[in-house]
Design a protein around this motif. Structure first.
Motif, PDB file in Angstrom:
ATOM      1  N   LYS A   1      -7.373  14.542   3.675  1.00 31.30           N
ATOM      2  CA  LYS A   1      -8.543  13.961   3.815  1.00 31.30           C
ATOM      3  C   LYS A   1      -8.455  12.509   3.967  1.00 31.30           C
ATOM      4  N   LYS A   2      -7.340  11.898   3.578  1.00 28.60           N
ATOM      5  CA  LYS A   2      -7.309  10.376   3.941  1.00 28.60           C
ATOM      6  C   LYS A   2      -6.837  10.113   5.246  1.00 28.60           C
ATOM      7  N   VAL A   3      -6.099  11.347   5.870  1.00 26.76           N
ATOM      8  CA  VAL A   3      -5.718  11.172   7.320  1.00 26.76           C
ATOM      9  C   VAL A   3      -7.393  11.056   8.126  1.00 26.76           C
TER      10      VAL A   3
ATOM     11  N   MET B   1      -9.374  23.925  -7.278  1.00 31.05           N
ATOM     12  CA  MET B   1      -8.623  22.566  -7.169  1.00 31.05           C
ATOM     13  C   MET B   1      -8.419  21.931  -6.236  1.00 31.05           C
ATOM     14  N   ILE B   2      -8.281  20.515  -6.160  1.00 31.77           N
ATOM     15  CA  ILE B   2      -8.006  19.746  -4.865  1.00 31.77           C
ATOM     16  C   ILE B   2      -6.474  19.635  -5.105  1.00 31.77           C
ATOM     17  N   THR B   3      -5.853  20.039  -3.829  1.00 34.07           N
ATOM     18  CA  THR B   3      -4.331  20.080  -3.891  1.00 34.07           C
ATOM     19  C   THR B   3      -4.004  18.775  -3.213  1.00 34.07           C
ATOM     20  N   LEU B   4      -2.697  18.434  -3.352  1.00 32.85           N
ATOM     21  CA  LEU B   4      -2.081  17.527  -2.530  1.00 32.85           C
ATOM     22  C   LEU B   4      -2.249  17.622  -1.313  1.00 32.85           C
ATOM     23  N   LYS B   5      -2.159  18.799  -0.765  1.00 33.58           N
ATOM     24  CA  LYS B   5      -2.442  18.988   1.042  1.00 33.58           C
ATOM     25  C   LYS B   5      -3.831  18.382   1.138  1.00 33.58           C
ATOM     26  N   ASP B   6      -4.757  18.972   0.349  1.00 31.80           N
ATOM     27  CA  ASP B   6      -6.323  18.523   0.509  1.00 31.80           C
ATOM     28  C   ASP B   6      -6.284  16.990   0.710  1.00 31.80           C
ATOM     29  N   ASP B   7      -5.770  16.491  -0.462  1.00 29.57           N
ATOM     30  CA  ASP B   7      -6.049  14.881  -0.608  1.00 29.57           C
ATOM     31  C   ASP B   7      -5.450  14.096   0.473  1.00 29.57           C
ATOM     32  N   VAL B   8      -4.294  14.456   0.962  1.00 28.10           N
ATOM     33  CA  VAL B   8      -3.463  13.745   2.192  1.00 28.10           C
ATOM     34  C   VAL B   8      -4.306  13.992   3.359  1.00 28.10           C
TER      35      VAL B   8
ATOM     36  N   ALA C   1      -1.107  20.575  11.355  1.00 28.87           N
ATOM     37  CA  ALA C   1      -0.667  19.922  10.223  1.00 28.87           C
ATOM     38  C   ALA C   1      -1.870  19.168   9.465  1.00 28.87           C
ATOM     39  N   LEU C   2      -3.015  19.080  10.228  1.00 28.16           N
ATOM     40  CA  LEU C   2      -4.073  18.592   9.637  1.00 28.16           C
ATOM     41  C   LEU C   2      -4.860  19.593   9.132  1.00 28.16           C
ATOM     42  N   SER C   3      -4.590  20.860   9.637  1.00 25.53           N
ATOM     43  CA  SER C   3      -5.533  22.068   9.343  1.00 25.53           C
ATOM     44  C   SER C   3      -5.123  22.604   7.882  1.00 25.53           C
ATOM     45  N   VAL C   4      -3.992  21.961   7.258  1.00 25.03           N
ATOM     46  CA  VAL C   4      -3.691  22.659   5.977  1.00 25.03           C
ATOM     47  C   VAL C   4      -4.503  22.366   5.036  1.00 25.03           C
ATOM     48  N   GLY C   5      -5.075  21.261   5.019  1.00 27.94           N
ATOM     49  CA  GLY C   5      -6.175  20.729   4.121  1.00 27.94           C
ATOM     50  C   GLY C   5      -7.432  21.374   4.135  1.00 27.94           C
TER      51      GLY C   5
ATOM     52  N   THR D   1      -4.464   6.672   6.407  1.00 30.42           N
ATOM     53  CA  THR D   1      -3.323   6.859   6.802  1.00 30.42           C
ATOM     54  C   THR D   1      -2.957   7.948   8.069  1.00 30.42           C
ATOM     55  N   THR D   2      -1.742   8.682   8.501  1.00 31.82           N
ATOM     56  CA  THR D   2      -1.593   8.870   9.712  1.00 31.82           C
ATOM     57  C   THR D   2      -1.161  10.294   9.466  1.00 31.82           C
ATOM     58  N   VAL D   3      -1.371  11.205  10.529  1.00 30.17           N
ATOM     59  CA  VAL D   3      -0.589  12.513  10.603  1.00 30.17           C
ATOM     60  C   VAL D   3       0.805  12.310  10.477  1.00 30.17           C
ATOM     61  N   GLU D   4       1.657  11.436  10.947  1.00 30.89           N
ATOM     62  CA  GLU D   4       3.130  11.182  10.853  1.00 30.89           C
ATOM     63  C   GLU D   4       3.294  10.978   9.317  1.00 30.89           C
ATOM     64  N   GLU D   5       2.466  10.300   8.508  1.00 29.01           N
ATOM     65  CA  GLU D   5       2.828  10.148   7.095  1.00 29.01           C
ATOM     66  C   GLU D   5       2.594  11.555   6.475  1.00 29.01           C
ATOM     67  N   LEU D   6       1.620  12.119   6.900  1.00 30.07           N
ATOM     68  CA  LEU D   6       1.247  13.548   6.104  1.00 30.07           C
ATOM     69  C   LEU D   6       2.539  14.342   6.777  1.00 30.07           C
ATOM     70  N   MET D   7       3.219  14.476   7.591  1.00 27.86           N
ATOM     71  CA  MET D   7       4.294  15.141   8.247  1.00 27.86           C
ATOM     72  C   MET D   7       5.632  14.812   7.528  1.00 27.86           C
ATOM     73  N   SER D   8       5.859  13.315   6.938  1.00 25.01           N
ATOM     74  CA  SER D   8       6.936  12.991   6.427  1.00 25.01           C
ATOM     75  C   SER D   8       6.971  13.458   4.887  1.00 25.01           C
ATOM     76  N   ILE D   9       5.975  14.164   4.318  1.00 22.67           N
ATOM     77  CA  ILE D   9       5.980  14.534   2.797  1.00 22.67           C
ATOM     78  C   ILE D   9       6.717  15.897   2.991  1.00 22.67           C
ATOM     79  N   ALA D  10       7.670  16.032   2.156  1.00 22.75           N
ATOM     80  CA  ALA D  10       8.418  17.404   2.079  1.00 22.75           C
ATOM     81  C   ALA D  10       7.777  18.524   1.850  1.00 22.75           C
ATOM     82  N   TYR D  11       6.740  18.532   1.024  1.00 24.77           N
ATOM     83  CA  TYR D  11       6.051  19.704   0.432  1.00 24.77           C
ATOM     84  C   TYR D  11       5.096  20.241   1.592  1.00 24.77           C
ATOM     85  N   ILE D  12       4.577  19.295   2.526  1.00 31.13           N
ATOM     86  CA  ILE D  12       3.788  19.665   3.657  1.00 31.13           C
ATOM     87  C   ILE D  12       4.631  20.191   4.660  1.00 31.13           C
ATOM     88  N   LYS D  13       5.802  19.807   5.139  1.00 29.48           N
ATOM     89  CA  LYS D  13       6.850  20.294   5.877  1.00 29.48           C
ATOM     90  C   LYS D  13       7.057  21.859   5.530  1.00 29.48           C
ATOM     91  N   ARG D  14       7.423  22.073   4.372  1.00 24.93           N
ATOM     92  CA  ARG D  14       7.591  23.349   4.019  1.00 24.93           C
ATOM     93  C   ARG D  14       6.672  24.562   3.816  1.00 24.93           C
TER      94      ARG D  14
END
Length: 560
Positions: free
Chosen positions: A538-540, A529-536, A459-463, A545-558
């Motif tokens: 980075k914040k983890v 372009m910095i994507t939503l995945k990249d930004d989240v 999950a963390l490696s998508v950015g 924030t946490t990996v759990e919050e990253l995983m709770s976002i639908a576009y990351i799960k898909r």
């Protein structure tokens, strides 16, 4: 027999309204499906007292303040509560064969016929304001039996201070706790067993308390009265608003009520006008995106769109942009539904679909007001989109929002709405997409080590910010919870962003109707372009924030 003077003419004769105001109200009366007096009050031409006193004189019926009346229990028992709420009348007293009623509309012959048919009594009327009728119904019929005044004297009930009334104390306590807990919404939900009260804090719903269902109608009625809504209407959705001062802070509350199979559900949106300091940097927007947005805001014309789901902070981003643009040498006008925060130096218009004040209608009028900058709260239909885009092509800087999953799909969404490709390509100068994630509580957060063997590593490696060479990384995680975060482990939220810069190649891709995926791939690979995945991610990594919050976002799960 002398001809009876009409209400409107009486109001004009008394100098309460002008002929033009009467004409305007008469033209809008049918459209609103209201009586003339209600229409005049709706537009602020007169007060409810003005209408009641004039009706009293017109029909030679006594006028009274509700606080000066005493209500006999025998009279109250003579008329079914359903009729009282339906027709907005309250029985006052019964003497011999005469039932005295308080009413705000002595011309409502259907109401009078219904009550005469049920009671078989001659009726005597007293005119009061509609507001007084609502207060009387709330206390005499809707308040729980243990909270009613035993003597049923409105002079006692009305003169009770808000702080001393049990029902009002309960509602005020809900409001105060919501403000103190920094809740964005209050949910009041009826069920088969109880009345559930929940708060949304940092995007998550939390159960506050369960109440007895006997409190459901009184609480709903109280919020309706506070929001100037119709307490007798339980079949249709209603929207209203009210404002309160809390410890010197001005708080706005937007009320939405819908009928469910178990009763009316109420949601109150909480807006603290004194706590919001609008700034792109404090939203959590990366410096690179802040600089790109600021560059766009320097342009004399074009359209900047902010996209994301409901509750993702789009309006706050727009207001932050307006703070940058706010200048005494510029004419800035906003069109909102409703106006969430008041901004000094900016002309703000709230739409009102009930009277035909739609986004498209107001936008046309605004463009005749010589604006430099226009903010349209939301593009909901093709008509609004086309007017806004044409404004962006004719010398105006336009800001607006749209509901899309990411920045690239915004362009194809406008095409799907029926907007011509060449208009989109010529007008859009930038697109911001965003989400909100919860931040770890700074007082109780814990640290942990995430290793490459952990399933969450993927999950963390998508950015693009995770060093692919490392085998482990130290991160923050939500702690056990404390009083500061209400035992959730999270406190506050931060934005996650991406920005789509429009260049000649993307303009060409739009005209040729290339899919959103192609536009995004080009933006990532060529424009970096910095994507939503990249930004989240980075914040983890930064521990915000946490990996759990990253995983709770639908576009990351898909994406996995």
């Amino acid at each position: 027999m002398a001809k009876k003077i009409r209400l409107g003419d009486l109001l004009v004769d008394r100098g309460l309204i002008s002929q033009d105001e009467l004409k305007d109200a008469l033209s809008k009366q049918k459209e609103l499906n209201l009586r003339l007096g209600e229409t005049l009050v709706e537009f602020g031409y007169v007060t409810e007292d003005d209408i009641a006193i004039t009706l009293s004189d017109q029909y030679n019926i006594p006028f009274a303040q509700i606080s000066n009346l005493s209500f006999q229990p025998e009279a109250l028992e003579m008329v079914n509560q359903s009729l009282v709420e339906k027709h907005q009348v309250v029985p006052i007293s019964i003497e011999d064969d005469v039932l005295t009623l308080a009413t705000a509309d002595p011309t409502d012959v259907i109401a009078l016929d219904d009550i005469h048919y049920q009671t078989n009594k001659r009726l005597k009327l007293i005119v009061v304001t509609r507001r007084d009728i609502e207060r009387a119904i709330e206390w005499l019929y809707l308040a729980p039996s243990g909270e009613k005044d035993s003597s049923l004297r409105m002079t006692d009930i009305i003169n009770i201070s808000d702080d001393d009334a049990p029902l009002i104390r309960m509602v005020n306590a809900m409001i105060i706790q919501a403000v103190e807990d920094e809740a964005s919404d209050i949910h009041i939900e009826p069920s088969d067993l109880n009345l559930k009260v929940r708060y949304r804090v940092d995007g998550q719903l939390q159960v506050l308390r369960d109440l007895g269902m006997d409190l459901h109608n009184p609480i709903v009625a109280r919020f309706k009265i506070m929001s100037n809504l119709d307490i007798s209407e339980r079949r249709l959705p209603q929207d209203g608003a009210f404002r309160q001062i809390f410890k010197g802070r001005e708080i706005d509350f937007r009320v939405s009520i819908i009928p469910t199979i178990r009763g009316e559900k109420v949601v109150i949106r909480v807006h603290d006008n004194t706590q919001n300091k609008f700034s792109l940097e404090t939203l959590g927007m990366p410096d690179e995106i802040v600089n790109s947005v600021r560059d766009v805001l320097k342009l004399p014309y074009g359209m900047l769109l902010v996209t994301g789901p409901t509750g993702s902070g789009k309006t706050t981003t727009l207001y932050s942009c307006l703070e940058i643009l706010n200048d005494p040498f510029k004419n800035i006008i906003t069109i909102e539904d409703p106006t969430e925060y008041r901004l000094n130096g900016i002309n703000q218009v709230s739409i009102n679909a009930k009277i035909g004040l739609t986004y498209a209608t107001v936008l046309r009028a605004v463009l005749r007001q010589d604006p430099n900058i226009v903010m349209v709260g939301e593009i909901r239909d093709t008509e609004t989109a086309e007017i806004a885009i044409r404004a962006a092509l004719t010398g105006h800087l336009v800001l607006s929002t749209l509901h899309t999953n990411d920045a690239a799909s915004t362009l194809t969404r406008l095409i799907d709405m029926g907007v011509a490709e060449f208009l989109i390509a010529s007008s859009i100068v930038g697109v911001v997409a965003q989400r909100l994630v919860r931040k770890v509580c700074p007082r109780c957060y814990e640290e942990h080590v995430l290793r490459k063997s952990d399933p969450m590593w993927e999950a963390l490696s998508v950015g693009k910010y995770l060093d692919k060479e490392v085998e482990e990384i130290k991160l923050s995680k939500a702690g056990r919870g404390c009083t500061h975060c209400h035992s959730t482990g999270y406190k506050g939220r931060i934005g996650v962003f991406e920005f789509l810069k429009i260049d000649e190649e993307i303009t060409k891709m739009v005209v040729e109707r290339e899919p959103a995926s192609a536009i995004k791939n080009y933006s990532v690979n060529t424009l970096e372009m910095i994507t939503l995945k990249d930004d989240v991610t980075k914040k983890v990594i930064e521990g915000l924030t946490t990996v759990e919050e990253l995983m709770s976002i639908a576009y990351i799960k898909r994406s996995w």
